[in-house]
Design a protein around this motif. Structure first.
Motif, PDB file in Angstrom:
ATOM      1  N   ARG A 228       0.823  -1.214   0.000  1.00 31.21           N
ATOM      2  CA  ARG A 228       0.000   0.000   0.000  1.00 31.21           C
ATOM      3  C   ARG A 228       0.856   1.262   0.000  1.00 31.21           C
ATOM      4  NH1 ARG A 228      -4.878  -0.584   4.210  1.00 31.21           N
ATOM      5  NH2 ARG A 228      -5.486   1.307   3.108  1.00 31.21           N
ATOM      6  N   SER A 232       0.457   3.977  -3.170  1.00 30.37           N
ATOM      7  CA  SER A 232       0.108   5.369  -2.886  1.00 30.37           C
ATOM      8  C   SER A 232       1.276   6.290  -3.207  1.00 30.37           C
ATOM      9  CB  SER A 232      -0.304   5.535  -1.422  1.00 30.37           C
ATOM     10  OG  SER A 232       0.782   5.253  -0.553  1.00 30.37           O
ATOM     11  N   GLN A 294       0.714   7.389   6.936  1.00 34.19           N
ATOM     12  CA  GLN A 294      -0.603   7.920   6.572  1.00 34.19           C
ATOM     13  C   GLN A 294      -0.680   9.434   6.740  1.00 34.19           C
ATOM     14  OE1 GLN A 294      -2.845   5.260   9.262  1.00 34.19           O
ATOM     15  NE2 GLN A 294      -4.090   4.705   7.479  1.00 34.19           N
ATOM     16  N   SER A 395      -4.003  10.475  -4.187  1.00 34.74           N
ATOM     17  CA  SER A 395      -3.222   9.241  -4.108  1.00 34.74           C
ATOM     18  C   SER A 395      -2.766   8.967  -2.680  1.00 34.74           C
ATOM     19  CB  SER A 395      -2.004   9.341  -5.034  1.00 34.74           C
ATOM     20  OG  SER A 395      -2.405   9.491  -6.373  1.00 34.74           O
ATOM     21  N   ALA A 397      -4.211   9.982  -0.043  1.00 30.67           N
ATOM     22  CA  ALA A 397      -5.386   9.709   0.776  1.00 30.67           C
ATOM     23  C   ALA A 397      -5.802   8.247   0.730  1.00 30.67           C
ATOM     24  CB  ALA A 397      -6.549  10.596   0.331  1.00 30.67           C
ATOM     25  N   THR A 398      -5.363   7.494  -0.290  1.00 29.86           N
ATOM     26  CA  THR A 398      -5.730   6.076  -0.358  1.00 29.86           C
ATOM     27  C   THR A 398      -5.102   5.275   0.786  1.00 29.86           C
ATOM     28  OG1 THR A 398      -3.873   5.556  -1.840  1.00 29.86           O
ATOM     29  CG2 THR A 398      -5.958   6.173  -2.863  1.00 29.86           C
ATOM     30  N   TRP A 400      -5.555   5.863   3.707  1.00 28.07           N
ATOM     31  CA  TRP A 400      -6.582   5.856   4.755  1.00 28.07           C
ATOM     32  C   TRP A 400      -7.816   5.056   4.354  1.00 28.07           C
ATOM     33  CZ3 TRP A 400      -5.887   8.219   9.513  1.00 28.07           C
ATOM     34  CH2 TRP A 400      -4.730   9.017   9.626  1.00 28.07           C
ATOM     35  N   SER A 401      -7.776   4.415   3.179  1.00 26.49           N
ATOM     36  CA  SER A 401      -8.925   3.638   2.736  1.00 26.49           C
ATOM     37  C   SER A 401      -9.099   2.410   3.617  1.00 26.49           C
ATOM     38  CB  SER A 401      -8.747   3.211   1.271  1.00 26.49           C
ATOM     39  OG  SER A 401      -7.596   2.405   1.133  1.00 26.49           O
ATOM     40  N   PRO A 402     -10.335   1.885   3.724  1.00 29.32           N
ATOM     41  CA  PRO A 402     -10.567   0.711   4.571  1.00 29.32           C
ATOM     42  C   PRO A 402      -9.692  -0.458   4.154  1.00 29.32           C
ATOM     43  CG  PRO A 402     -12.651   1.687   3.879  1.00 29.32           C
ATOM     44  CD  PRO A 402     -11.565   2.373   3.096  1.00 29.32           C
ATOM     45  N   THR A 403      -9.225  -1.215   5.141  1.00 28.65           N
ATOM     46  CA  THR A 403      -8.379  -2.375   4.906  1.00 28.65           C
ATOM     47  C   THR A 403      -9.227  -3.590   4.582  1.00 28.65           C
ATOM     48  OG1 THR A 403      -6.777  -1.500   6.450  1.00 28.65           O
ATOM     49  CG2 THR A 403      -6.574  -3.816   5.883  1.00 28.65           C
ATOM     50  N   ARG A 404      -8.854  -4.320   3.536  1.00 28.76           N
ATOM     51  CA  ARG A 404      -9.600  -5.513   3.150  1.00 28.76           C
ATOM     52  C   ARG A 404      -9.387  -6.636   4.152  1.00 28.76           C
ATOM     53  NH1 ARG A 404      -7.203  -6.435  -2.675  1.00 28.76           N
ATOM     54  NH2 ARG A 404      -5.341  -6.135  -1.397  1.00 28.76           N
TER      55      ARG A 404
END
Length: 432
Positions: A228, A232, A294, A395, A397-398, A400-404
């Motif tokens: 990640r 990013s 982050q 880019s 900001a990704t 901080w996207s939810p973790t799978r």
């Protein structure tokens, strides 16, 4: 590495001190060279926005293409010998510009060729040094060592742009490149003094280069946090690469900044980088490497908006603010990511993983530079700079996207290897 060397402070550890000296000389040469080449292209050879962007793109393109192969090379050859060869070649390549200028044969293709070859050498050296550091210091000291090397590199960056600006003003951009060539020659002397224990070859059982690349890719694919960061970072570099490609042209032609003010903005970045290097270790240990990445990634992306804002405000002051903010936040991001990468990578794979990571991060820089330059020639610099800043922020900001599900990232402070990762295999070499 001996137990005495492992216990001694980093500043008393001779191989590490030599690496710090190398970083100072290298950054001084690179900053002078980058500024002088750009000013020579714009003011001496009549390059427009696309020509200036192409120069930056050619600086990064070889690194994006060749870094994986450089990683395989680093893991297979005698490391100190490679470092000496690359740094000596860098001095000769940069020195060819003032020689051609003095002979009256300097043309734009020569300048672009120097940018490309110099870029290839620079990023080969970068991969080699990332592989060398875990051979010099223990895993629990990598965070502090990376921070210290960043500070050493930045000490050269502080003087480099200002010195480059003064030299350009006094003797012109082409003769000023002699100083850049001399700095690279000093760098070669530092790496020549490194211990012979760096010349450890890869185990004989490693197969063909393609298989070697696959083994490095397996390390990257197995660590969600690293993946990640890389993705990013590639997007962040796409936007900031476009902005950086237009920076000299925008500052000199549209904001009418003199060379000394342009050099001062670069020096401000370097000063902020030192502050970031000093803060990186404490912040990462307190918040964790992932949180540090982050926060600082988003902050770095947001600061790019200060560049187009300079067209409607006090240009010099806003560009100074951009360089300070980006230098501070970008440094913490870089130190955190590099340390994570080195910690999760076995020693015999350091070169290949560093090469693959560097390739992905660099691939978007020339794309951003060339596309940004082409669009700026049609639309103007400010709209393109606004778009570049938006890409950089989105880019980052990704992160901080939810973790799978099943894709958890570690948050433990450094000094230890992240959970789920085997400690790096380390040979007990005497680095002294």
């Amino acid at each position: 590495m001996t137990s005495a060397a492992a216990a001694a402070p980093l500043w008393r550890h001779r191989p590490f001190v030599l690496l710090c000296g190398e970083q100072t000389a290298s950054s001084l040469g690179r900053q002078i060279t980058t500024l002088a080449l750009a000013l020579l292209a714009v003011t001496g050879l009549g390059a427009g926005p696309f020509g200036a962007a192409a120069l930056l793109g050619l600086t990064y393109l070889p690194g994006a293409v060749l870094s994986p192969l450089a990683g395989v090379l680093v893991d297979r050859v005698r490391l100190r010998a490679l470092l000496v060869t690359v740094t000596a070649a860098q001095a000769l390549v940069v020195g060819s510009v003032p020689l051609a200028y003095a002979a009256g044969h300097l043309a734009r293709p020569h300048l672009y060729a120097v940018a490309g070859v110099s870029g290839a050498l620079t990023f080969t050296l970068s991969v080699a040094l990332q592989a060398a550091l875990p051979r010099v210091v223990a895993p629990d000291r990598l965070l502090g060592a990376n921070s210290a090397l960043t500070a050493a590199r930045t000490s050269g960056q502080i003087g480099g742009p200002a010195l480059g600006g003064v030299l350009v003003g006094l003797v012109g951009p082409a003769p000023a490149l002699l100083a850049g060539s001399a700095a690279y020659a000093v760098e070669a002397l530092f790496v020549l003094a490194l211990p012979a224990t760096l010349n450890v070859r890869i185990p004989a059982g490693v197969r063909a280069p393609l298989d070697a690349l696959r083994s490095g890719l397996a390390v990257v694919r197995s660590h969600p946090q690293l993946r990640r960061m890389i993705l990013s970072g590639a997007g962040l570099n796409l936007g900031s690469g476009a902005a950086a490609a237009l920076y000299v042209f925008y500052a000199t032609e549209e904001l009418s900044l003199p060379a000394w003010q342009l050099g001062t903005t670069y020096a401000a970045y370097s000063a902020a980088t030192i502050a970031g290097a000093l803060l990186a270790g404490r912040f990462a240990r307190t918040a964790g490497l992932w949180r540090a990445t982050q926060v600082c990634g988003v902050a770095a992306g947001a600061t790019v908006f200060l560049i187009p804002a300079a067209s409607v405000g006090t240009g010099f002051a806003l560009l100074l603010a951009y360089q300070v903010a980006y230098g501070l936040t970008g440094t913490v991001w870089m130190v955190s990511m590099t340390t994570t990468q080195q910690l999760v990578t076995p020693e015999d794979l350091q070169g290949r993983v560093a090469g693959l990571v560097q390739s992905v991060l660099l691939a978007t820089v020339p794309v951003g530079a060339l596309v940004g330059g082409a669009l700026a020639a049609c639309l103007g610099s400010v709209p393109v700079l606004l778009g570049a800043a938006s890409i950089a922020l989105l880019s980052a900001a990704t992160l901080w996207s939810p973790t799978r599900t099943g894709d958890q990232v570690t948050r433990n402070p450094l000094g230890t290897v992240p959970e789920g990762v085997s400690p790096c295999a380390r040979a007990d070499h005497d680095a002294d």
